[in-house]
Design a protein around this motif. Sequence first.
Motif, mmCIF file in Angstrom:
data_model
loop_
_atom_site.group_PDB
_atom_site.id
_atom_site.type_symbol
_atom_site.label_atom_id
_atom_site.label_comp_id
_atom_site.label_asym_id
_atom_site.label_seq_id
_atom_site.Cartn_x
_atom_site.Cartn_y
_atom_site.Cartn_z
ATOM 1 N N UNK A 407 -37.161 -17.621 -26.754
ATOM 2 C CA UNK A 407 -36.926 -18.832 -25.956
ATOM 3 C C UNK A 407 -38.007 -19.842 -26.299
ATOM 4 N N UNK A 408 -37.627 -21.088 -26.442
ATOM 5 C CA UNK A 408 -38.593 -22.153 -26.733
ATOM 6 C C UNK A 408 -39.574 -22.307 -25.573
ATOM 7 N N UNK A 409 -40.800 -22.728 -25.894
ATOM 8 C CA UNK A 409 -41.846 -22.878 -24.872
ATOM 9 C C UNK A 409 -41.428 -23.848 -23.770
ATOM 10 N N UNK A 410 -40.698 -24.886 -24.131
ATOM 11 C CA UNK A 410 -40.304 -25.890 -23.138
ATOM 12 C C UNK A 410 -39.304 -25.344 -22.122
ATOM 13 N N UNK A 411 -38.626 -24.237 -22.481
ATOM 14 C CA UNK A 411 -37.583 -23.694 -21.604
ATOM 15 C C UNK A 411 -38.019 -22.454 -20.827
ATOM 16 N N UNK A 412 -39.226 -21.956 -21.050
ATOM 17 C CA UNK A 412 -39.627 -20.675 -20.444
ATOM 18 C C UNK A 412 -39.766 -20.768 -18.930
ATOM 19 N N UNK A 414 -38.112 -23.144 -17.130
ATOM 20 C CA UNK A 414 -36.829 -23.612 -16.620
ATOM 21 C C UNK A 414 -35.824 -22.468 -16.486
ATOM 22 N N UNK A 415 -35.871 -21.479 -17.387
ATOM 23 C CA UNK A 415 -34.866 -20.407 -17.345
ATOM 24 C C UNK A 415 -35.071 -19.494 -16.141
ATOM 25 N N UNK A 429 -21.292 -13.957 -21.353
ATOM 26 C CA UNK A 429 -20.988 -13.885 -19.916
ATOM 27 C C UNK A 429 -22.275 -13.856 -19.088
ATOM 28 N N UNK A 430 -22.192 -14.374 -17.887
ATOM 29 C CA UNK A 430 -23.355 -14.390 -17.002
ATOM 30 C C UNK A 430 -23.362 -15.643 -16.150
ATOM 31 N N UNK A 431 -24.241 -15.648 -15.158
ATOM 32 C CA UNK A 431 -24.318 -16.781 -14.222
ATOM 33 C C UNK A 431 -25.667 -17.477 -14.223
ATOM 34 N N UNK A 432 -26.631 -16.963 -15.008
ATOM 35 C CA UNK A 432 -27.943 -17.601 -15.031
ATOM 36 C C UNK A 432 -28.802 -17.257 -13.834
ATOM 37 N N UNK A 433 -28.571 -16.090 -13.211
ATOM 38 C CA UNK A 433 -29.339 -15.700 -12.027
ATOM 39 C C UNK A 433 -30.233 -14.490 -12.262
ATOM 40 N N UNK A 434 -30.147 -13.861 -13.447
ATOM 41 C CA UNK A 434 -30.908 -12.636 -13.694
ATOM 42 C C UNK A 434 -32.407 -12.853 -13.637
ATOM 43 N N UNK A 435 -32.916 -13.821 -14.396
ATOM 44 C CA UNK A 435 -34.357 -14.086 -14.399
ATOM 45 C C UNK A 435 -34.820 -14.662 -13.070
#
Length: 477
Positions: A407-412, A414-415, A429-435
């Motif tokens: 993952x790019x440093x700018x996004x670490x 934000x994710x 597949x996924x909802x973006x809630x794991x992290x």
Amino acid sequence: MTALTTTARVFRTTAIKLALIYLAALTLASGAVLVYLSQSTATVLRDQIVETVDAEISGLADRYQVAGIRGLVATVDARSRRPGASLYLVTDFAANQLVGNIEELDDRVLAGGSGELQRVVYTPIGGGVQREALVRVFQLTGGFRLLVGRDLQEQQYFRSLLAEAMRFWLFVLAALGLITWVFVSRRVLKRIDAMTATSRRIMSGDLAERLPVEGSGDEFDRLAIGLNTMLTRIESLMQGLKEVSDNIAHDLKTPLTRMRNRLEEALRQDAAGSGGKGDARVVLEQAIEDCDGLIRTFDALLRIARVEAGSSGASFAEFDAGALVQEVAELYAPVVEDAGGVLESVAEEALVLSANRELIVQALINLVENALKYARQDEADAVRVELRALREGHDIVLAVSDDGPGIADADKERVQQRFVRLEESRSAPGSGLGLSLVAAVARLHGGRLELADGSPGLVARLRLPANRGAGEVAGRA
């Protein structure tokens, strides 16, 4: 605001009530002490006068026994000429003054002659104002009378000094009360009014407002710091709620719209008579799949909310973090192998962690699934995932690393937010809630989630404080 209203507000404050209570108590205590000192001093002085008079009477009686009236008169005359507060008087049977330092005295005093101590008013030799004295009068043989006493002017002067000291102390207390009034009305009420005004702005919706802190470290500053910390937490939760609402409206709109379109298409086909039961079944299966995805999303959101609020329902206990990592590795090793990859684990011994075991397991599973899902750029890639448990200083680090694109440093940062998915992973597949769930679990335990470059790949570190009590970590959530 009128002066009358301000005065009423001052008297309603706890500070001024306590100040008035302390002032009244101090006044009563001071008055009691001064009265006690005055009475004790008067008693001591009276006892001294009695002792002095009795001693002089004893000496003069001895002199009278030895030298008779002539010797007594000579001795009294000599003592009468000395400066001091002692009083002497010798009279004959006709009450004529033979010798002494008293010019005028009530005849009834000399008529007694019983030797009792009595308080009299007299005029000293040379005239002047009348004074008070304590005297004893004795009748001698031949009709002579002897008076010995002590002037009370010194005692009265001392009493006047005590009275003046009491008046001065009452003046000091009044000045202290006035100073307290000014301090409370101008300083304390000013700070309370400032806090009240800020609170009203916060209640009106401006959560960015904070109570003023002067830096003096007093109770108002401590109260303001505590409330500001609470307001910061509330603002963070409200901002998170707003972001969640926005993300739900944005990210869940697509699957709901897709589900509706499929059902609508199935209805149109059924109405036109061109569809079969097989087509309707496929549409319903796809709709159920979409519903399951939505349910999983809402379950994840609910669990994140409970974890962030510290009310996940599970208890904290001590366990070996290394053994836990080995268990997760054994559980997911077949899954990774089926996907054409390999899962390795390395764990140090005696890594005692006080935490919620279920939540830690869920966090590790999320990290492993993320590595397995996003590290592969195509189906032919073999993924290498590594689980590690180690101690770094006072922390225990549970790390999951892969050899994917990273993952790019700018996004670490934000994710780790809810519903955030990078462009290159939107096809998965996924909802973006794991992290987001992993980060919430870390915060609940007083730790944090760190994302770093693995060169190649990504290293996700769950850094937790070692051997921390459940109550302490929960309080930091």
